[in-house]
Design a protein around this motif. Structure first.
Motif, short mmCIF file in Angstrom:
data_model
loop_
_atom_site.label_atom_id
_atom_site.label_comp_id
_atom_site.label_asym_id
_atom_site.label_seq_id
_atom_site.Cartn_x
_atom_site.Cartn_y
_atom_site.Cartn_z
N ILE A 70 -19.93 -50.11 10.15
CA ILE A 70 -20.64 -49.16 9.30
C ILE A 70 -21.29 -49.86 8.12
O ILE A 70 -20.63 -50.60 7.40
N GLU A 71 -22.60 -49.59 7.93
CA GLU A 71 -23.35 -50.15 6.80
C GLU A 71 -23.68 -49.10 5.74
O GLU A 71 -23.73 -49.41 4.56
N LYS A 72 -23.96 -47.88 6.18
CA LYS A 72 -24.31 -46.79 5.27
C LYS A 72 -23.75 -45.49 5.82
O LYS A 72 -23.60 -45.33 7.03
N ILE A 73 -23.51 -44.57 4.89
CA ILE A 73 -23.07 -43.22 5.27
C ILE A 73 -23.87 -42.23 4.44
O ILE A 73 -24.01 -42.40 3.23
N TRP A 74 -24.38 -41.19 5.10
CA TRP A 74 -25.06 -40.10 4.41
C TRP A 74 -24.30 -38.80 4.66
O TRP A 74 -23.90 -38.51 5.79
N ASP A 157 -18.03 -48.78 20.40
CA ASP A 157 -17.16 -49.19 19.30
C ASP A 157 -17.73 -48.81 17.94
O ASP A 157 -17.00 -48.39 17.04
N MET A 158 -19.05 -48.93 17.78
CA MET A 158 -19.69 -48.54 16.52
C MET A 158 -19.56 -47.03 16.32
O MET A 158 -19.25 -46.56 15.21
N ALA A 159 -19.79 -46.26 17.39
CA ALA A 159 -19.68 -44.80 17.30
C ALA A 159 -18.23 -44.39 17.03
O ALA A 159 -17.97 -43.46 16.26
N SER A 160 -17.29 -45.08 17.64
CA SER A 160 -15.87 -44.78 17.43
C SER A 160 -15.47 -45.01 15.98
O SER A 160 -14.71 -44.21 15.41
N GLU A 161 -15.97 -46.08 15.37
CA GLU A 161 -15.66 -46.33 13.97
C GLU A 161 -16.23 -45.22 13.09
O GLU A 161 -15.56 -44.77 12.15
N ALA A 162 -17.43 -44.76 13.40
CA ALA A 162 -18.03 -43.65 12.64
C ALA A 162 -17.19 -42.39 12.80
O ALA A 162 -16.92 -41.69 11.81
N LEU A 163 -16.77 -42.10 14.00
CA LEU A 163 -15.97 -40.90 14.26
C LEU A 163 -14.62 -40.98 13.54
O LEU A 163 -14.17 -40.00 12.95
N GLU A 164 -14.00 -42.15 13.57
CA GLU A 164 -12.73 -42.34 12.86
C GLU A 164 -12.90 -42.15 11.36
O GLU A 164 -12.06 -41.53 10.70
N ASP A 165 -13.99 -42.67 10.80
CA ASP A 165 -14.24 -42.49 9.38
C ASP A 165 -14.45 -41.01 9.05
O ASP A 165 -13.90 -40.50 8.07
N TYR A 166 -15.20 -40.32 9.86
CA TYR A 166 -15.44 -38.89 9.67
C TYR A 166 -14.11 -38.14 9.66
O TYR A 166 -13.85 -37.31 8.79
N GLU A 167 -13.28 -38.41 10.67
CA GLU A 167 -11.98 -37.72 10.77
C GLU A 167 -11.12 -38.01 9.55
O GLU A 167 -10.41 -37.13 9.08
N GLY A 168 -11.19 -39.23 9.03
CA GLY A 168 -10.43 -39.58 7.83
C GLY A 168 -10.93 -38.85 6.60
O GLY A 168 -10.17 -38.57 5.67
N ARG A 169 -12.20 -38.52 6.56
CA ARG A 169 -12.78 -37.82 5.41
C ARG A 169 -12.54 -36.31 5.48
O ARG A 169 -12.31 -35.66 4.48
N VAL A 170 -12.64 -35.75 6.68
CA VAL A 170 -12.64 -34.31 6.82
C VAL A 170 -11.25 -33.74 7.14
O VAL A 170 -10.89 -32.68 6.65
N LEU A 171 -10.51 -34.45 7.94
CA LEU A 171 -9.21 -33.90 8.38
C LEU A 171 -8.08 -34.22 7.45
O LEU A 171 -8.01 -34.97 6.63
#
Length: 171
Positions: A70-74, A157-171
């Motif tokens: 991950i380089e950026k998040i919006w 793997d890139m998409a999985s890291e994004a999904l894991e980060d999302y879950e860590g933020r929202v759940l």
């Protein structure tokens, strides 16, 4: 001096001059186009954000930790301020080349994959048989059997890291 030595020296000097002139021209072209290339990268990123959330207002978030991909998040809201989801810019490399992409995440589900850069050896196979098929809803992102398996694994793997980060933020 031996005529053959004179010939070798003359050829060496000529080739050296040609190489020097070519290097100078390449440097000048790079100097002239570096700003245009940077602007085009930003424009491609902005267009990708619009593709994922057409009516969204993305707000870039500060990265709070180091990631592998991950380089950026919006964080993306609609015009009424309601959350639409997140968009992640991810990048990675393997032995076959580099990939940079945007991926949307909404309600714990991965959205579209928008490729910003794909220098993989089998780039067209990857795009036609994995990314396009996934975006059409005809393939799970975890199914990497597409003829460009290593590139698909990198995207997975890139998409999985994004999904894991999302879950860590929202759940």
């Amino acid at each position: 001096m031996n005529p053959m030595v004179k010939k070798y020296i003359k050829v060496s000097i000529t080739l050296g001059l040609i190489a020097g002139i070519c290097a100078l021209l390449i440097g000048m072209v790079n100097w002239l186009t570096v700003e245009t290339i940077a602007k085009n990268k930003i424009l491609k990123e902005q267009n990708g954000l619009k593709q994922i959330y057409e009516d969204g207002n993305p707000e870039e978030m500060k990265l709070e930790k180091e990631y592998q991909y991950i380089e950026k998040i919006w964080y993306v809201k609609d015009s009424q301020g309601e959350e639409l989801g997140y968009v992640y810019k991810t990048s990675g490399k393997n032995a076959y080349g580099a990939i940079s992409m945007l991926v949307g995440v909404e309600d714990g589900n991965l959205g579209q994959f928008i490729l910003l850069e794909d220098t993989q050896t089998f780039a067209s196979t990857l795009e036609d048989n994995y990314v396009s098929v996934y975006n059409a809803g005809e393939r799970e992102y975890s199914d990497v059997s597409c003829g460009a398996t290593y590139g698909a694994k990198l995207i997975r793997d890139m998409a999985s890291e994004a999904l894991e980060d999302y879950e860590g933020r929202v759940l």
